[in-house]
Write a protein that holds these residues in place. Sequence first.
Motif, PDB file in Angstrom:
ATOM      1  N   GLY A   1      35.706 117.383  22.360  1.00 32.19           N
ATOM      2  CA  GLY A   1      35.050 115.433  21.989  1.00 32.19           C
ATOM      3  C   GLY A   1      33.420 115.423  22.008  1.00 32.19           C
ATOM      4  N   THR A   2      32.093 116.067  22.416  1.00 28.76           N
ATOM      5  CA  THR A   2      30.828 115.949  21.529  1.00 28.76           C
ATOM      6  C   THR A   2      30.906 115.808  20.272  1.00 28.76           C
ATOM      7  N   MET A   3      31.873 116.533  19.938  1.00 23.44           N
ATOM      8  CA  MET A   3      31.236 117.183  18.660  1.00 23.44           C
ATOM      9  C   MET A   3      31.972 115.938  17.486  1.00 23.44           C
TER      10      MET A   3
ATOM     11  N   THR B   1      30.999 111.384  14.620  1.00 23.27           N
ATOM     12  CA  THR B   1      30.627 109.794  13.714  1.00 23.27           C
ATOM     13  C   THR B   1      29.154 108.869  14.058  1.00 23.27           C
ATOM     14  N   LEU B   2      28.487 109.407  15.094  1.00 28.90           N
ATOM     15  CA  LEU B   2      27.556 108.689  15.583  1.00 28.90           C
ATOM     16  C   LEU B   2      26.184 109.365  13.887  1.00 28.90           C
ATOM     17  N   ASN B   3      25.926 110.399  13.764  1.00 27.52           N
ATOM     18  CA  ASN B   3      25.732 110.175  12.408  1.00 27.52           C
ATOM     19  C   ASN B   3      26.292 109.829  11.417  1.00 27.52           C
TER      20      ASN B   3
ATOM     21  N   PHE C   1      27.964 106.642  11.046  1.00 28.33           N
ATOM     22  CA  PHE C   1      27.758 105.902  10.978  1.00 28.33           C
ATOM     23  C   PHE C   1      26.161 104.957  10.542  1.00 28.33           C
ATOM     24  N   ILE C   2      25.072 106.356  10.907  1.00 28.20           N
ATOM     25  CA  ILE C   2      23.685 106.725  11.123  1.00 28.20           C
ATOM     26  C   ILE C   2      23.362 106.315   9.241  1.00 28.20           C
ATOM     27  N   VAL C   3      23.873 107.362   8.561  1.00 27.48           N
ATOM     28  CA  VAL C   3      24.381 107.873   7.036  1.00 27.48           C
ATOM     29  C   VAL C   3      24.550 106.421   6.361  1.00 27.48           C
ATOM     30  N   TYR C   4      26.305 105.498   6.901  1.00 24.55           N
ATOM     31  CA  TYR C   4      26.269 104.282   6.526  1.00 24.55           C
ATOM     32  C   TYR C   4      25.140 103.414   6.250  1.00 24.55           C
TER      33      TYR C   4
END
Length: 108
Positions: A63-65, A70-72, A74-77
Amino acid sequence: MAHAQPSERQPLLNKTSKRSGHEPHSDNENIRGNVGNVSTVDSFVRTGLFLGTGRTLAAAGPGTMLICFTLNGFIVYVTLLLLGEMATQYPVAGSFTSYATRFIDDGY
């Protein structure tokens, strides 16, 4: 064996484009060697990512991964969207690092 004079030689292959008329890139001969170097570096990077992912999965759980990936992602996007907007608004001759010197400081 007699060598032909430069004016008598036939071109091996005419690589010029009929539409643009530009000469081909001069480093075409080095592409094969560079592909081997890039694939070697890529295998080292992928191995490191695979081992690092395994350690994180064992320590934190799936879950943490999922949240972190997902967060990383989104930041790259968002970063790519913003770079696309800057390239559209302020077209420059150069790479994306030229935006750092234009908007931040010459040190970048």
